[in-house]
Design a protein around this motif. Structure first.
Motif, PDB file in Angstrom:
ATOM      1  N   ASP A 108       0.803  -1.230   0.000  1.00 35.54           N
ATOM      2  CA  ASP A 108       0.000   0.000   0.000  1.00 35.54           C
ATOM      3  C   ASP A 108       0.833   1.276   0.000  1.00 35.54           C
ATOM      4  O   ASP A 108       0.343   2.333   0.413  1.00 35.54           O
ATOM      5  N   VAL A 109       2.060   1.217  -0.472  1.00 37.62           N
ATOM      6  CA  VAL A 109       2.931   2.391  -0.407  1.00 37.62           C
ATOM      7  C   VAL A 109       2.419   3.546  -1.263  1.00 37.62           C
ATOM      8  O   VAL A 109       2.712   4.712  -0.971  1.00 37.62           O
ATOM      9  N   LEU A 110       1.655   3.285  -2.315  1.00 36.98           N
ATOM     10  CA  LEU A 110       1.136   4.393  -3.132  1.00 36.98           C
ATOM     11  C   LEU A 110       0.260   5.318  -2.299  1.00 36.98           C
ATOM     12  O   LEU A 110       0.462   6.538  -2.290  1.00 36.98           O
ATOM     13  N   SER A 111      -0.722   4.739  -1.595  1.00 42.94           N
ATOM     14  CA  SER A 111      -1.620   5.581  -0.801  1.00 42.94           C
ATOM     15  C   SER A 111      -0.970   6.066   0.482  1.00 42.94           C
ATOM     16  O   SER A 111      -1.239   7.183   0.940  1.00 42.94           O
ATOM     17  N   GLU A 112      -0.079   5.263   1.051  1.00 40.69           N
ATOM     18  CA  GLU A 112       0.523   5.605   2.334  1.00 40.69           C
ATOM     19  C   GLU A 112       1.640   6.636   2.207  1.00 40.69           C
ATOM     20  O   GLU A 112       1.797   7.500   3.078  1.00 40.69           O
ATOM     21  N   SER A 113       2.423   6.562   1.134  1.00 42.05           N
ATOM     22  CA  SER A 113       3.601   7.433   1.014  1.00 42.05           C
ATOM     23  C   SER A 113       3.609   8.277  -0.257  1.00 42.05           C
ATOM     24  O   SER A 113       3.751   9.498  -0.194  1.00 42.05           O
ATOM     25  N   ASN A 164       9.089  10.767  -1.618  1.00 40.50           N
ATOM     26  CA  ASN A 164       9.846  10.229  -2.753  1.00 40.50           C
ATOM     27  C   ASN A 164      10.455   8.894  -2.355  1.00 40.50           C
ATOM     28  O   ASN A 164      11.529   8.834  -1.758  1.00 40.50           O
ATOM     29  N   ILE A 165       9.790   7.810  -2.724  1.00 37.11           N
ATOM     30  CA  ILE A 165      10.258   6.498  -2.299  1.00 37.11           C
ATOM     31  C   ILE A 165      11.408   5.986  -3.168  1.00 37.11           C
ATOM     32  O   ILE A 165      11.893   4.872  -2.946  1.00 37.11           O
ATOM     33  N   ALA A 166      11.849   6.785  -4.129  1.00 28.15           N
ATOM     34  CA  ALA A 166      13.059   6.407  -4.875  1.00 28.15           C
ATOM     35  C   ALA A 166      14.279   6.439  -3.954  1.00 28.15           C
ATOM     36  O   ALA A 166      15.282   5.780  -4.218  1.00 28.15           O
ATOM     37  N   LYS A 167      14.166   7.206  -2.870  1.00 31.15           N
ATOM     38  CA  LYS A 167      15.226   7.307  -1.875  1.00 31.15           C
ATOM     39  C   LYS A 167      14.739   6.703  -0.562  1.00 31.15           C
ATOM     40  O   LYS A 167      13.540   6.488  -0.370  1.00 31.15           O
ATOM     41  N   SER A 168      15.664   6.440   0.340  1.00 31.89           N
ATOM     42  CA  SER A 168      15.282   5.943   1.662  1.00 31.89           C
ATOM     43  C   SER A 168      14.449   7.006   2.371  1.00 31.89           C
ATOM     44  O   SER A 168      14.833   8.178   2.416  1.00 31.89           O
ATOM     45  N   ILE A 169      13.297   6.614   2.885  1.00 32.77           N
ATOM     46  CA  ILE A 169      12.420   7.565   3.560  1.00 32.77           C
ATOM     47  C   ILE A 169      12.304   7.207   5.036  1.00 32.77           C
ATOM     48  O   ILE A 169      12.473   6.050   5.432  1.00 32.77           O
ATOM     49  N   ARG A 170      12.034   8.221   5.826  1.00 27.97           N
ATOM     50  CA  ARG A 170      11.779   7.998   7.237  1.00 27.97           C
ATOM     51  C   ARG A 170      10.323   7.608   7.403  1.00 27.97           C
ATOM     52  O   ARG A 170       9.425   8.177   6.806  1.00 27.97           O
TER      53      ARG A 170
END
Length: 383
Positions: free
Chosen positions: A39-44, A50-56
């Protein structure tokens, strides 16, 4: 495709149960790893991260997917049943995924066929596939199925927790909130059109009546993208024994979900106890499980997490009921508040492989669970 020959030289290692993390990682890297639900599309992504990079925060980004050895990730397109224009929002989420792929074309590609999956793996890229979670996003229009298919959607979960006008959900059936259970005539048209297009029918979240109505008419193998075994945890989102056997008879695949609430039959009791201990003994305002979880302190949240072994227990159960050819992974990362110990985020998939090896699964069977079974279902839609 990846070469998968390393384990032939050391069969005694597995028979003796002497598997190191490095040896498990080697098998994991050489297998095709497919996760059916994230579910990363709706969550992040839709929140500007920008999930191309490491996110907190969150449990998914491209660096962690690579570290976790994920080859194919189904990105879930989701909104709840209260969204006013769900079909338009579904397209906005797809647009966001398209943009992510465009900006990171050296790292990922969109696939709609098995051949495209193979090409992406050969190019060492993350293969992105699309699933729509909730038939309400079709907006009661058969033409929207065709539109979503053209945009790359390869499965639709017929309901989320909310029922549609044409299919009842497990949540609503279990709570007796609806009079009409199962598929309507329009619902049967949805299934027929999906079969014609080669779009996979996903039966996670649907009620039992809908489940069996679908299997009566569905001509191709189905997915149950992110569910567990009711026999181990009688949660309405899990599959009963006869449902598991019915998926096997259909030729489909069940993706094991990592959510603590679906795995652990004591999870909700633990939540209630810890909530009373740390927050309030007088529950004056009824709260959902996830909202109670949010109010707990960190140490209480940690205490709620079941062992990773419980995931393997559910896999064992599904394999026993359905057979090794009908089990996959649908972790549900970023769609849940609590995960088992050791499965913190998408970079922890190798630990699942290690646990399967140590439980006694043969490498060839682990490769089926990690991805080969799902590849077969995708291929069956194209035939």
């Amino acid at each position: 495709m990846k070469v998968k020959l390393w384990y032939i030289a050391c069969p005694l290692l597995f028979l003796c149960g002497m598997v190191s993390a490095q040896e498990a990682l080697e098998l994991h890297r050489q297998a095709v790893v497919i996760d059916l639900h994230n579910d990363v599309l709706s969550e992040s992504v839709m929140r500007g991260k920008n999930i191309a990079k490491s996110i907190r925060g969150g449990r998914t980004d491209l660096p962690r997917l690579k570290s976790g050895g994920v080859d194919v990730q189904f990105f879930s397109v989701w909104c709840d049943g209260k969204k006013k224009h769900p079909f338009a929002y579904a397209n906005q989420e797809i647009d966001a995924l398209y943009q992510l792929i465009k900006e990171n074309s050296d790292k990922m590609l969109l696939a709609t066929t098995v051949e495209e999956i193979k090409r992406g793996i050969a190019e060492h890229k993350l293969v992105a596939m699309i699933g729509v979670e909730g038939g309400h996003m079709l907006a009661d229009n058969l033409a929207n199925i065709d539109s979503l298919y053209r945009r790359g959607v390869r499965y639709v979960t017929l309901t989320w927790n909310n029922s549609t006008h044409w299919a009842s959900s497990a949540a609503d059936e279990s709570r007796h909130k609806i009079k009409q259970k199962g598929l309507s005539d329009f619902g049967r048209q949805v299934i027929q059109r999906m079969n014609q297009l080669g779009m996979i029918v996903d039966l996670s979240h649907v009620g039992e009546q809908t489940f069996y109505d679908v299997l009566k008419i569905c001509k191709k193998p189905v997915l149950v993208s992110h569910s567990d075994a009711y026999g181990l945890n009688p949660h309405y989102r899990n599959l009963k024994d006869q449902q598991i056997k019915a998926v096997a008879q259909n030729g489909g695949v069940i993706g094991v979900n990592f959510y603590s609430d679906f795995l652990d039959p004591n999870y909700r009791k633990k939540i209630a106890s810890l909530y009373a201990q740390y927050v309030s003994k007088a529950d004056t305002i009824p709260l959902s499980v996830d909202k109670k979880f949010d109010k707990l302190p960190a140490q209480a949240k940690q205490a709620l997490r079941p062992p990773l072994a419980l995931v393997i227990d559910h896999i064992d159960y599904l394999v026993k009921m359905a057979g090794i050819d009908h089990v996959g992974i649908g972790a549900d990362f970023d769609g849940m508040e609590s995960t088992p110990i050791g499965l913190d985020d998408v970079q922890d998939y190798p630990k699942l492989t290690e646990a399967l090896l140590n439980r006694g699964y043969a490498p060839k069977d682990i490769r089926k669970i990690l991805g080969e079974n799902v590849l077969r279902v995708i291929q069956a839609q194209e035939n």
